[in-house]
Motif scaffolding. Structure first.
Motif, mmCIF file in Angstrom:
data_model
loop_
_atom_site.group_PDB
_atom_site.id
_atom_site.type_symbol
_atom_site.label_atom_id
_atom_site.label_comp_id
_atom_site.label_asym_id
_atom_site.label_seq_id
_atom_site.Cartn_x
_atom_site.Cartn_y
_atom_site.Cartn_z
ATOM 1 N N MET A 108 10.100 15.463 -16.512
ATOM 2 C CA MET A 108 9.796 14.132 -16.120
ATOM 3 C C MET A 108 8.584 14.087 -15.107
ATOM 4 N N LEU A 109 7.702 12.965 -15.571
ATOM 5 C CA LEU A 109 6.359 12.936 -14.367
ATOM 6 C C LEU A 109 6.708 11.614 -13.854
ATOM 7 N N GLY A 110 6.223 11.617 -12.413
ATOM 8 C CA GLY A 110 6.160 10.417 -11.690
ATOM 9 C C GLY A 110 4.931 10.450 -10.867
ATOM 10 N N VAL A 111 4.635 9.178 -10.653
ATOM 11 C CA VAL A 111 3.432 9.054 -9.736
ATOM 12 C C VAL A 111 3.743 8.434 -8.334
ATOM 13 N N VAL A 112 3.624 9.151 -7.305
ATOM 14 C CA VAL A 112 3.850 8.702 -5.892
ATOM 15 C C VAL A 112 2.676 7.739 -5.364
ATOM 16 N N PHE A 137 15.793 12.069 -6.295
ATOM 17 C CA PHE A 137 14.552 12.146 -5.482
ATOM 18 C C PHE A 137 13.504 11.769 -6.060
ATOM 19 N N LEU A 138 13.206 11.931 -7.418
ATOM 20 C CA LEU A 138 11.952 11.665 -8.271
ATOM 21 C C LEU A 138 11.964 10.063 -8.357
ATOM 22 N N SER A 139 13.119 9.546 -8.726
ATOM 23 C CA SER A 139 13.259 8.098 -8.905
ATOM 24 C C SER A 139 12.886 7.335 -7.856
ATOM 25 N N LYS A 140 13.362 7.791 -6.618
ATOM 26 C CA LYS A 140 13.234 7.095 -5.276
ATOM 27 C C LYS A 140 11.745 7.237 -4.679
ATOM 28 N N VAL A 141 11.117 8.343 -5.029
ATOM 29 C CA VAL A 141 9.737 8.277 -4.526
ATOM 30 C C VAL A 141 8.731 8.079 -5.429
ATOM 31 N N SER A 142 8.947 7.812 -6.583
ATOM 32 C CA SER A 142 7.816 7.553 -7.733
ATOM 33 C C SER A 142 8.297 6.628 -8.606
ATOM 34 N N ASN A 143 7.489 6.128 -9.687
ATOM 35 C CA ASN A 143 7.690 5.125 -10.708
ATOM 36 C C ASN A 143 8.454 5.674 -11.855
ATOM 37 N N ASP A 192 0.422 17.649 -9.780
ATOM 38 C CA ASP A 192 0.241 18.040 -8.548
ATOM 39 C C ASP A 192 1.413 18.875 -7.876
ATOM 40 N N VAL A 193 2.552 18.373 -8.064
ATOM 41 C CA VAL A 193 3.731 18.958 -7.349
ATOM 42 C C VAL A 193 4.816 19.053 -8.281
ATOM 43 N N GLY A 194 5.624 20.233 -8.172
ATOM 44 C CA GLY A 194 6.628 20.552 -8.926
ATOM 45 C C GLY A 194 7.973 20.485 -8.225
ATOM 46 N N LEU A 195 9.001 19.780 -8.930
ATOM 47 C CA LEU A 195 10.230 19.765 -8.092
ATOM 48 C C LEU A 195 11.115 20.814 -8.896
ATOM 49 N N LYS A 245 17.163 9.441 -16.219
ATOM 50 C CA LYS A 245 18.794 9.198 -16.174
ATOM 51 C C LYS A 245 19.222 9.968 -15.161
ATOM 52 N N VAL A 246 20.122 9.427 -13.876
ATOM 53 C CA VAL A 246 20.635 9.998 -13.091
ATOM 54 C C VAL A 246 22.219 9.583 -13.061
ATOM 55 N N ALA A 247 22.811 11.173 -13.257
ATOM 56 C CA ALA A 247 24.272 10.828 -13.124
ATOM 57 C C ALA A 247 24.843 12.254 -12.655
ATOM 58 N N ASN A 248 26.023 12.423 -12.467
ATOM 59 C CA ASN A 248 26.784 13.602 -11.887
ATOM 60 C C ASN A 248 26.896 14.540 -12.893
ATOM 61 N N TYR A 249 26.088 15.101 -13.416
ATOM 62 C CA TYR A 249 26.242 16.111 -14.499
ATOM 63 C C TYR A 249 26.038 17.424 -13.988
ATOM 64 N N HIS A 250 26.941 18.444 -14.574
ATOM 65 C CA HIS A 250 26.822 19.772 -14.134
ATOM 66 C C HIS A 250 25.600 20.392 -15.006
#
Length: 464
Positions: free
Chosen positions: A198-202, A176-182, A162-165, A186-191
């Protein structure tokens, strides 16, 4: 963990139809038994179906050939050949299948389309038992099976969300995706950008939930093939709402205004319709701004974009500030939009397109045999369905040669009166006849080569 693959090229082929059989009944005390050749079996189909347990095209990463089984030939005593087995190709939902050469869409495996026959197998040929008539009791002809169809196709996975980031690398989309969905990216400070969509269900307590896709970070020039961004733009095409995630604090030295405009320019160049969809701005990392959501940069973003209908939400994935307000706003807006999944319309019909290719023919001169040779599926089909022993059938045969430009091609090659023309074992003498509408005549060298089809009454039967 297998690599995420969202594009692949494969070769597919349906099964050839089995040939009809030529045989005659042979039993003790039964003289001159009639024809009893059986029909060939139909070739197998190439079928594509959605597998809900698959979310990548990794099985097709190295291409490959996918072939259905050929039909068996018919047998004596009216025995029918076995039908060839279908081949079933399983793909994730959202896979768009395109003809490789033209890039035209054959089918979109989305919405209500869960299974699709992409290539039909060739029909089995009739045995000679079908061709007995009152004047031809012993036909020595059986119909050949229809040829297989083959095609090179491209598989493209376009995620259904439904929604694209969207946003540049390292602005906080994965967090953001990891906070709002299931989803658990992988989250790190990469450039460098995330390499896998990735898909997540809110899920919301008192409002409709929705699916969010984290589209790997875009860079300027992505729509022209720069970097990796262009590889993932296809995943935005089905989304109904887009969230621009920007670094409002400029921790990476980026300007959020420039980022939004650059992303919109790339989207517009890729597909102008995408920019017309509802957009929302998540001005992220406000926890790193001196005045938080009351900072000057937030005010300027709202001043520029909200009059354009683009709502701005100051957010922090670290503290959770503003995220709920954003999610509930999107949920309410989705309620106002059509529910249907965006499905790409078919632009290429293999059944129609390949039929024209299979009806091609060639006209050549064989210098060794000193004969003119005409070959091709169209010629073979014509010979199989035309009664060349009857005056009407032979006239139809002559008209066929004229209407398809075959006589013209023979004359361009320098054919002369009395020269021999060969078509699949059948030989004809050519004679120029300027007094007839055809402009040229063929005379069969050996009429015994042809079976009698008195039930062939008109061109419609030929075309069936």
């Amino acid at each position: 963990m297998p690599a995420f693959v969202d594009r692949a090229r494969i070769f597919i082929r349906s099964g050839k139809g089995g040939d009809g059989h030529v045989s005659f009944r042979r039993e003790k005390f039964v003289a001159n038994g009639g024809p009893d050749g059986g029909d060939g079996g139909n070739g197998g189909n190439v079928i594509v179906c959605v597998d809900p347990g698959v979310n990548t095209l990794s099985d097709f990463h190295f291409g490959g050939k996918y072939k259905a089984e050929n039909g068996e030939d018919g047998g004596k005593r009216r025995c029918h050949g076995k039908q060839g087995s279908d081949i079933i190709i399983k793909v994730p939902e959202g896979t768009v299948i395109k003809e490789a050469a033209s890039g035209k869409v054959i089918v979109d495996m989305s919405g209500n389309t869960k299974e699709f026959v992409i290539l039909k197998g060739g029909k089995g040929g009739n045995g000679n038992m079908h061709y007995a008539t009152s004047t031809m009791q012993a036909p020595r002809y059986a119909q050949p099976g229809q040829p297989a169809k083959e095609l090179e196709v491209i598989l493209e996975l376009k995620m259904i969300a439904d929604v694209g980031l969207v946003g540049f690398p390292n602005v906080g989309k994965s967090t953001f995706l990891s906070k709002v969905s299931n989803a658990k990216p992988k989250v790190a400070n990469y450039h460098f950008t995330t390499l896998t969509p990735m898909l997540g269900v809110v899920s919301l307590n008192d409002a409709r939930g929705f699916v969010v896709a984290d589209i790997p970070g875009l860079i300027e020039g992505a729509s022209d093939g720069a970097g990796l961004g262009h590889e993932f733009l296809r995943h935005i095409e089905r989304t109904r709402v887009m969230i621009h995630v920007v670094d409002a604090a400029g921790t990476e030295g980026r300007d959020p205004f420039e980022d939004i405009e650059a992303i919109n320019n790339e989207l517009a160049k890729y597909n102008a319709d995408i920019t017309k969809r509802l957009q929302v701005i998540a001005a992220n990392k406000i926890d790193m701004l001196p005045d938080g959501e009351n900072s000057e940069i937030i005010a300027k973003l709202k001043e520029k974009y909200e009059p354009l209908g683009v709502k701005v939400f100051p957010t922090s994935t670290l503290t959770g500030k503003g995220i709920n307000e954003l999610l509930y706003y999107i949920s309410r807006e989705l309620d106002k939009l059509p529910e249907d999944t965006i499905v790409f319309e078919s632009e290429y019909d293999p059944e129609t397109e390949l039929k024209e290719e299979n009806l091609a023919f060639t006209v050549e001169y064989d210098s060794d045999a000193k004969e003119y040779v005409i070959e091709g599926p169209k010629i073979e089909k014509m010979l199989g369905y035309t009664n060349l022993d009857s005056e009407k059938g032979f006239a139809f045969f002559q008209n066929f040669l004229v209407e398809n430009g075959i006589l013209d091609q023979l004359e361009e090659l320098g054919i002369q009166d009395g020269d021999t023309v060969r078509m699949y074992g059948n030989s004809f003498d050519y004679y120029k006849n300027a007094d007839t509408a055809t402009g040229g005549n063929m005379i069969a060298e050996d009429e015994d080569n042809f079976d009698d089809f008195d039930n062939m009454e008109d061109e419609d039967e030929f075309n069936e």
